[in-house]
Write a protein that holds these residues in place. Structure first.
Motif, short mmCIF file in Angstrom:
data_model
loop_
_atom_site.label_atom_id
_atom_site.label_comp_id
_atom_site.label_asym_id
_atom_site.label_seq_id
_atom_site.Cartn_x
_atom_site.Cartn_y
_atom_site.Cartn_z
N SER A 70 0.85 -1.18 0.00
CA SER A 70 0.00 0.00 0.00
C SER A 70 0.89 1.24 0.00
N SER A 71 0.50 2.22 -0.80
CA SER A 71 1.24 3.48 -0.84
C SER A 71 0.89 4.36 0.36
N ASP A 72 -0.09 3.94 1.14
CA ASP A 72 -0.53 4.69 2.32
C ASP A 72 0.40 4.36 3.49
N SER A 73 1.21 5.33 3.89
CA SER A 73 2.19 5.11 4.95
C SER A 73 1.55 4.89 6.31
N ARG A 74 0.25 5.13 6.43
CA ARG A 74 -0.44 4.92 7.71
C ARG A 74 -0.65 3.44 8.00
N ILE A 75 -0.52 2.60 6.98
CA ILE A 75 -0.83 1.17 7.11
C ILE A 75 0.44 0.37 7.35
N SER A 76 0.40 -0.50 8.37
CA SER A 76 1.54 -1.36 8.67
C SER A 76 1.04 -2.68 9.22
N VAL A 77 1.92 -3.69 9.18
CA VAL A 77 1.60 -5.02 9.68
C VAL A 77 2.71 -5.47 10.62
N SER A 78 2.32 -6.02 11.77
CA SER A 78 3.30 -6.55 12.73
C SER A 78 2.97 -8.01 13.03
N HIS A 79 4.01 -8.77 13.36
CA HIS A 79 3.84 -10.21 13.62
C HIS A 79 4.56 -10.57 14.91
N VAL A 80 3.81 -11.10 15.88
CA VAL A 80 4.36 -11.58 17.15
C VAL A 80 3.79 -12.96 17.41
N LYS A 81 4.64 -13.97 17.37
CA LYS A 81 4.23 -15.37 17.55
C LYS A 81 3.12 -15.72 16.56
N ASP A 82 1.92 -16.02 17.06
CA ASP A 82 0.82 -16.41 16.17
C ASP A 82 -0.08 -15.24 15.80
N SER A 83 0.25 -14.04 16.25
CA SER A 83 -0.61 -12.87 16.01
C SER A 83 -0.11 -12.05 14.83
N TRP A 84 -1.06 -11.68 13.98
CA TRP A 84 -0.78 -10.81 12.83
C TRP A 84 -1.71 -9.61 12.97
N THR A 85 -1.10 -8.43 13.16
CA THR A 85 -1.88 -7.23 13.45
C THR A 85 -1.75 -6.21 12.32
N LEU A 86 -2.90 -5.82 11.78
CA LEU A 86 -2.96 -4.74 10.80
C LEU A 86 -3.26 -3.45 11.55
N THR A 87 -2.41 -2.44 11.39
CA THR A 87 -2.59 -1.16 12.08
C THR A 87 -2.78 -0.04 11.07
N ILE A 88 -3.79 0.77 11.30
CA ILE A 88 -4.04 1.97 10.49
C ILE A 88 -3.95 3.17 11.41
N ARG A 89 -2.94 3.98 11.23
CA ARG A 89 -2.75 5.16 12.08
C ARG A 89 -3.56 6.33 11.54
N TYR A 90 -3.88 7.25 12.45
CA TYR A 90 -4.60 8.48 12.08
C TYR A 90 -5.82 8.14 11.20
N THR A 91 -6.70 7.31 11.73
CA THR A 91 -7.84 6.84 10.95
C THR A 91 -8.72 7.98 10.46
N GLN A 92 -9.33 7.75 9.31
CA GLN A 92 -10.26 8.67 8.69
C GLN A 92 -11.56 7.93 8.40
N PRO A 93 -12.66 8.67 8.22
CA PRO A 93 -13.94 7.99 7.94
C PRO A 93 -13.87 7.04 6.76
N ARG A 94 -13.04 7.34 5.76
CA ARG A 94 -12.96 6.46 4.58
C ARG A 94 -12.30 5.11 4.89
N ASP A 95 -11.65 4.99 6.06
CA ASP A 95 -11.03 3.72 6.44
C ASP A 95 -12.06 2.72 6.96
N ALA A 96 -13.26 3.18 7.26
CA ALA A 96 -14.29 2.29 7.80
C ALA A 96 -14.67 1.23 6.78
#
Length: 334
Positions: A155-181
């Motif tokens: 994604s070209s959107d720098s607000r989006i990132s993914v982290s992985h810890v053991k069995d957990s995969w977390t999608l993070t969206i920083r500074y959310t906007q209504p269009r992210d819903a």
């Protein structure tokens, strides 16, 4: 020169291969031949439904962006086919250890409905057990955009990132906007592909200035504007007032802003001894929220009849015509 040519040839070949795979996916699902056991009407309806499904699949695949093509490159054929038809689950709780399947499965997660305030970070966590050599991907539901595969984001959107810890995969969206819903899918490229769906709600604070949209106040009187925000703010109590495009000067001896935070947030702007320069468009801006505005006119003497009857639009239009009329008269005189 030869190296650049090789890269270009590889890119063109790879893009063609991805398009060929997408075409084969749709063609592979082509079951539009009429069944001999059905009636003519049933055959026609079934044929129309299947052709419409094919048309929708081709429409979605044709709109895949370069980032999505790169994402598809790191996915198996089963995962590509899964974009059109996904199975939900399986989901196993920690207490259900006796019914664990052989391959990957999702650990039951109650937090599939996530609500955040606009401006906050949203985190969607997917827990996958027995992943093995499979890949976890995050897909945005509204356009099937491949946001990530493994820990690599597409994604070209720098607000989006993914982290992985053991069995957990977390999608993070920083500074959310209504269009992210909307809906998001955590997928594993098994055969068939399995998925866990999440729904993100972004609540946006909205300002509401009490009273009419246009105010007329007498020269030398006091202007009082009250702004109410029912939603909780990202930064409690942070409400800014603007006059036209300028931030209201709170240090002025004639201007006072008081903001109170309770069940709702109330911000009151008071301007004493109103003068002509106090006329303008006043806006109340909640932090990471939607503003509201009111037009203030400071006048001397009795307001025109149009204003008394609330016909402010006609009064303003008349004022706007005055400069044009004067210009026309000067032109004729010269």
């Amino acid at each position: 020169m030869g190296g650049h040519g090789g890269v270009g040839t590889f890119t063109a070949t790879f893009t063609f291969a991805c398009c060929l795979v997408a075409f084969c996916v749709v063609r592979g699902n082509d079951t539009t031949k009429p069944d001999k056991t059905t009636t003519g009407v049933e055959q026609s309806l079934s044929y129309s439904r299947q052709k419409e499904q094919q048309r929708q699949q081709m429409k979605g695949l044709a709109s895949i962006s370069l980032g999505q093509v790169k994402g598809l490159a790191s996915m198996s054929d089963g995962q590509v086919k899964g974009l059109a038809s996904m199975s939900d689950g399986p989901f196993i709780s920690e207490e259900e250890s006796d019914s664990v399947p052989d391959g990957p499965y999702f650990l039951k997660n109650p937090a599939t409905l996530v609500t955040v305030r606009a401006g906050q970070a949203a985190s969607l966590t997917c827990i996958v057990k027995q992943l093995g050599n499979r890949q976890v991907s995050w897909i945005r539901g509204r356009d099937l955009h491949v946001l990530s595969s493994g820990q690599v984001t597409f994604s070209s959107d720098s607000r989006i990132s993914v982290s992985h810890v053991k069995d957990s995969w977390t999608l993070t969206i920083r500074y959310t906007q209504p269009r992210d819903a909307g809906s998001y899918s955590c997928q594993v490229n098994t055969q068939p592909l399995i998925a866990s769906w999440y729904n993100l709600t972004v609540v946006e604070a909205r300002a509401n200035i009490l009273g009419k949209e246009t105010m007329y106040v007498q020269f030398g009187s006091t202007v009082t504007l009250e702004c109410v925000i029912k939603e909780e703010l990202v930064i409690p109590g942070l409400v800014l007032w603007y006059q036209d495009d300028r931030l209201v000067d709170r240090d002025s001896r004639r201007v006072k802003v008081v903001t109170q935070v309770a069940n709702v947030t109330t911000s009151t702007l008071t301007v004493t001894t109103a003068a002509q320069q106090d006329s303008g468009n006043y806006s109340c801006w909640p932090s990471s929220g939607r503003p509201d505005s009111v037009l203030v006119h400071v006048i001397q003497g009795e307001p025109p009849a149009a204003m008394q009857h609330g016909n402010s639009a006609a009064w303003v239009s008349t004022l706007l015509l005055v400069p044009a009329t004067l210009t026309s008269l000067l032109f004729l005189l010269t």
